[in-house]
Design an enzyme around this catalytic site. Sequence first.
Site, PDB file in Angstrom:
ATOM      1  N   TYR A  43      22.571  23.900  65.209  1.00 60.36           N
ATOM      2  CA  TYR A  43      22.156  25.158  65.838  1.00 60.36           C
ATOM      3  C   TYR A  43      21.230  24.795  66.990  1.00 60.36           C
ATOM      4  O   TYR A  43      20.111  24.337  66.782  1.00 60.36           O
ATOM      5  CB  TYR A  43      21.431  26.071  64.842  1.00 60.36           C
ATOM      6  CG  TYR A  43      21.179  27.448  65.430  1.00 60.36           C
ATOM      7  CD1 TYR A  43      22.061  28.496  65.203  1.00 60.36           C
ATOM      8  CD2 TYR A  43      20.071  27.688  66.252  1.00 60.36           C
ATOM      9  CE1 TYR A  43      21.850  29.759  65.766  1.00 60.36           C
ATOM     10  CE2 TYR A  43      19.855  28.924  66.821  1.00 60.36           C
ATOM     11  CZ  TYR A  43      20.741  29.955  66.578  1.00 60.36           C
ATOM     12  OH  TYR A  43      20.522  31.196  67.144  1.00 60.36           O
ATOM     13  N   GLU A  82      14.065  18.960  69.192  1.00 58.58           N
ATOM     14  CA  GLU A  82      12.893  19.009  68.301  1.00 58.58           C
ATOM     15  C   GLU A  82      12.378  20.435  68.154  1.00 58.58           C
ATOM     16  O   GLU A  82      11.237  20.648  67.712  1.00 58.58           O
ATOM     17  CB  GLU A  82      11.777  18.113  68.866  1.00 58.58           C
ATOM     18  CG  GLU A  82      12.080  16.621  68.848  1.00 58.58           C
ATOM     19  CD  GLU A  82      11.531  15.906  67.612  1.00 58.58           C
ATOM     20  OE1 GLU A  82      10.548  16.382  67.036  1.00 58.58           O
ATOM     21  OE2 GLU A  82      12.101  14.863  67.238  1.00 58.58           O
TER      22      GLU A  82
HETATM   23  C1  PLP Z   1      17.003  23.125  66.328  1.00 64.46           C
HETATM   24  C2  PLP Z   1      16.976  24.418  67.051  1.00 64.46           C
HETATM   25  N1  PLP Z   1      17.217  24.431  68.374  1.00 64.46           N
HETATM   26  C3  PLP Z   1      17.191  25.564  69.097  1.00 64.46           C
HETATM   27  C4  PLP Z   1      16.933  26.775  68.482  1.00 64.46           C
HETATM   28  C5  PLP Z   1      16.896  28.017  69.309  1.00 64.46           C
HETATM   29  O1  PLP Z   1      15.581  28.417  69.465  1.00 64.46           O
HETATM   30  P1  PLP Z   1      15.222  29.928  69.865  1.00 64.46           P
HETATM   31  O2  PLP Z   1      15.715  30.802  68.760  1.00 64.46           O
HETATM   32  O3  PLP Z   1      13.743  29.925  70.005  1.00 64.46           O
HETATM   33  O4  PLP Z   1      15.888  30.219  71.148  1.00 64.46           O
HETATM   34  C6  PLP Z   1      16.691  26.808  67.100  1.00 64.46           C
HETATM   35  C7  PLP Z   1      16.452  28.100  66.417  1.00 64.46           C
HETATM   36  O5  PLP Z   1      16.514  28.215  65.219  1.00 64.46           O
HETATM   37  C8  PLP Z   1      16.698  25.609  66.368  1.00 64.46           C
HETATM   38  O6  PLP Z   1      16.462  25.582  65.045  1.00 64.46           O
END
Ligand code: PLP
Length: 439
Positions: free
Chosen positions: A137, A240
Amino acid sequence: MTDDLMSRDGRTIADIERLRFFPATATGGAGSYVVEEGGRRVLDFSGSWGAASLGYSHPAVVEAVSAAVGDMGAICLGSCAVEPAVGLAEDLLARMPDERERRVWFGHSGSDANDAVVRLLEAAMPRRGILSFVGAYHGGSAASMSVSGHSSQSHAPARPGLTRLPYPDPYRPQFAPDLVEGALADLDRRFESEIEPDEIAAVFIEPIQSDGGVIVPPAGFLKGLEERCRAHGILIVVDEVKVGIGRTGLFHAFEAEGLSPDIVVYGKGLGGGLPLSAVVGPAALMDFSSAFAIMTAAGNPVCAAAGRAVLRTVEEEGLTANAAAMGERLLSGLARLAQRHALIGHVRGRGLACGVELVRDPVSREPASSETAKVVYRAHQLGLILYYVGMQSNVLEFTPPLTLSAAEADEGLAILDRALEDVAAGKVADEDVARFAGW
Ligand SMILES: Cc1ncc(COP(=O)(O)O)c(C=O)c1O
């Protein structure tokens, strides 16, 4: 017409913005607790999906943000050298594991940060391919979704040229007899047959696969992946966003295997709740002007000031060490619960990034998805916020504030103990959870 917060939410907030597990409301927050409508205090073991790195209303963030907003809230970093943003960039660069020349890009969320990386790779690299992982994700915006592999995003098209690799899962090993050797041999085989490695620009990897199920890769996998990428000139992008900034007991989760990534992506905990993300990458790539794009409020002084306050506080309050200690406390408490609750199939994690996989049968390991929905529902009734993740929606995820105390860890474990007992005793009905879709 009822006028409670939940009803008003139902009339106003788009369904596509909802990820609900139980009838939670929030009118305030302090430390590790969320204050619900009516005043009930609920212990938050999710920390708003890891964003509340310092918990709620931490004085360091409140002071930094108040000072910045009272001073120059709206100045645009794109057109101006702005003190808090440059300072935060310096802070992040100082934490890189090697001396390579790098630059920092700022955004608002993990999603836009991963989008920016895809945009840069597309513009600057002649190679068109990207590697990522099944279950990954990387965000909810178009480009970040196109390199993800999570079941909740099956509606989103994969980016052309994307290959998704299996993320080695020690509880559900895809390769035998040795998971690491098998996963790396699988990659080697792909490089020899179905993928042309010299056509791959980068690999996106979460050092712990979070939304995919809090999967901690077995020792040696990340390093082996790095070696193969180096051999083929493939850039390593370490996401991260959820597990960085001290959460795993190290500043970066990738430090567990001594990686030296080309690009590091931060979000969530970096802003301590404010919308802030960052990409740190090689100067030649980050300065590639044909990838120009700007977002007016990115790197704004208020969010950058919050980021600086978070980094300073993590250091001054020893929160990386606290995450390691509280993580051990949680993991050993969860292991004790596993001896008493048949639903618990596997307990795993590093620092304050922990997961508990629930199964119907310890031998077949059939995912206990509906039971998981009931456990988090019951835990909330009893005073604990806990969400679940995983491709089968059967992994409880623990990403509490890094400020978590031993008493709070024990309080949450006691509530979870009771929630598991109540679900096993049939105290939560299917209808109770039916209106909460979860993932
Ligand atoms: C590893 C990782 N990257 C990116 C994201 C995306 O972040 P955001 O929801 O703040 O856009 C998430 C969200 O859960 C995540 O766990």
